[in-house]
Design a protein around this motif. Sequence first.
Motif, mmCIF file in Angstrom:
data_model
loop_
_atom_site.group_PDB
_atom_site.id
_atom_site.type_symbol
_atom_site.label_atom_id
_atom_site.label_comp_id
_atom_site.label_asym_id
_atom_site.label_seq_id
_atom_site.Cartn_x
_atom_site.Cartn_y
_atom_site.Cartn_z
ATOM 1 N N ARG A 70 5.478 13.340 1.799
ATOM 2 C CA ARG A 70 4.274 12.894 1.109
ATOM 3 C C ARG A 70 4.194 13.477 -0.297
ATOM 4 N NH1 ARG A 70 0.472 10.157 3.536
ATOM 5 N NH2 ARG A 70 -1.083 10.874 2.035
ATOM 6 N N SER A 98 0.844 -1.198 0.000
ATOM 7 C CA SER A 98 0.000 0.000 0.000
ATOM 8 C C SER A 98 0.877 1.244 0.000
ATOM 9 C CB SER A 98 -0.912 0.021 1.230
ATOM 10 O OG SER A 98 -1.775 -1.102 1.251
ATOM 11 N N ASN A 158 5.040 4.495 4.717
ATOM 12 C CA ASN A 158 4.520 5.550 5.575
ATOM 13 C C ASN A 158 5.357 6.808 5.368
ATOM 14 O OD1 ASN A 158 3.176 7.019 7.473
ATOM 15 N ND2 ASN A 158 3.675 5.693 9.203
ATOM 16 N N ARG A 169 -2.167 -1.619 -3.621
ATOM 17 C CA ARG A 169 -3.166 -0.567 -3.501
ATOM 18 C C ARG A 169 -2.403 0.758 -3.538
ATOM 19 N NH1 ARG A 169 -5.463 -2.222 0.773
ATOM 20 N NH2 ARG A 169 -7.135 -3.353 -0.292
ATOM 21 N N LEU A 170 -2.578 1.519 -4.620
ATOM 22 C CA LEU A 170 -1.830 2.753 -4.841
ATOM 23 C C LEU A 170 -2.790 3.925 -4.977
ATOM 24 C CD1 LEU A 170 0.652 1.441 -7.578
ATOM 25 C CD2 LEU A 170 0.968 1.406 -5.101
ATOM 26 N N ASN A 171 -2.460 5.042 -4.310
ATOM 27 C CA ASN A 171 -3.284 6.243 -4.380
ATOM 28 C C ASN A 171 -2.391 7.459 -4.544
ATOM 29 O OD1 ASN A 171 -6.125 5.182 -3.477
ATOM 30 N ND2 ASN A 171 -4.685 4.338 -1.993
ATOM 31 N N SER A 172 -2.775 8.339 -5.469
ATOM 32 C CA SER A 172 -1.988 9.539 -5.705
ATOM 33 C C SER A 172 -2.909 10.732 -5.887
ATOM 34 C CB SER A 172 -1.111 9.373 -6.951
ATOM 35 O OG SER A 172 -0.405 10.565 -7.232
ATOM 36 N N SER A 187 0.532 5.677 -0.641
ATOM 37 C CA SER A 187 -0.226 6.884 -0.925
ATOM 38 C C SER A 187 0.733 8.056 -1.032
ATOM 39 C CB SER A 187 -1.258 7.172 0.183
ATOM 40 O OG SER A 187 -2.226 6.148 0.244
ATOM 41 N N SER A 188 0.420 8.993 -1.950
ATOM 42 C CA SER A 188 1.300 10.124 -2.177
ATOM 43 C C SER A 188 0.488 11.349 -2.551
ATOM 44 C CB SER A 188 2.304 9.802 -3.292
ATOM 45 O OG SER A 188 3.146 10.916 -3.569
ATOM 46 N N GLU A 189 1.043 12.538 -2.251
ATOM 47 C CA GLU A 189 0.437 13.807 -2.628
ATOM 48 C C GLU A 189 1.464 14.634 -3.398
ATOM 49 O OE1 GLU A 189 -0.764 15.717 0.941
ATOM 50 O OE2 GLU A 189 -2.075 14.092 1.602
ATOM 51 N N LYS A 228 3.432 -1.434 3.948
ATOM 52 C CA LYS A 228 2.918 -0.085 3.734
ATOM 53 C C LYS A 228 4.055 0.913 3.797
ATOM 54 C CE LYS A 228 -0.282 3.386 5.589
ATOM 55 N NZ LYS A 228 -1.253 3.691 6.678
ATOM 56 N N SER A 244 -5.677 4.454 -7.895
ATOM 57 C CA SER A 244 -6.508 5.629 -8.128
ATOM 58 C C SER A 244 -5.643 6.871 -8.103
ATOM 59 C CB SER A 244 -7.623 5.740 -7.077
ATOM 60 O OG SER A 244 -7.082 5.905 -5.785
#
Length: 252
Positions: free
Chosen positions: A103, A46, A97, A118-121, A48-50, A95, A138
């Motif tokens: 981020r 998993s 973190n 599971r990737l989120n950007s 996630s990035s911004e 994950k 996503s």
Amino acid sequence: MKIVFKLVGLLVLGFGGVTLLSADELWFEGKTQELAVEEGADIMLSVSSEDGDIRVVGEDRGSIEVTLSDFKADDPKRNRAAIMFTEDNGFVRVKLNLVGKLRKTDIVIRVPQRISMRLNSVDGDLRVDDVVGELDVSAVDGDVVLQEVEGGIVANSVDGDIRIILSDTGFKSPISMVTVDGHVHLVTPSNFHADFSASTIDGTFKSDLEYRVKGGGKNFWGDGVNMNGQFGEGGPPLSMKTIDGSIFVKEK
């Protein structure tokens, strides 16, 4: 089979505020950190990035290697990053973190070819190459590109295109491609069989592959299409949807 993790780098620090109960932590000392896993492990990754791009590359390897473009080991004010991992009845969760300004870093991850993710950007693009496994990806204000992939796929984007190039090994699991403001591109092997639905409010549907329409037609509320059809002899469900964009299906 019991899965054993081996830590590469031997750096496990306990900084407050970045913890996950019942999980181990491998903290970054430099731009790149690596977590070795036993061959054949069942892994869920998993990330996630911004305001940063995520790229994942599948390779013949026994570890997960993460590189953060903006990490600066000699900066005393830098924020922290850790690879967090746990095992639960033979299922391994990994994950990434990222805290604070990290981020917003670009991320490159090299993984074993058989892995689920599971990737989120947000405000960044997502790209995955040469992976076999379940993918849930996503992007908001970014494109999604999956190349030479195989497995169940859920790909979503808001204000971005989705492009998937399937591997030559066949289409065996459901695929969903949904974007709000962008185009949908699917590139398939020649022996492609699927039951598909295609929907766009303001756009067209074009396919280099022959298909049979099984229902639907022109969208009554826009200039697009809303149809069900079949490629080849039919097969797993394939859903392709966009609101403001077109849908393209091409053969390799």
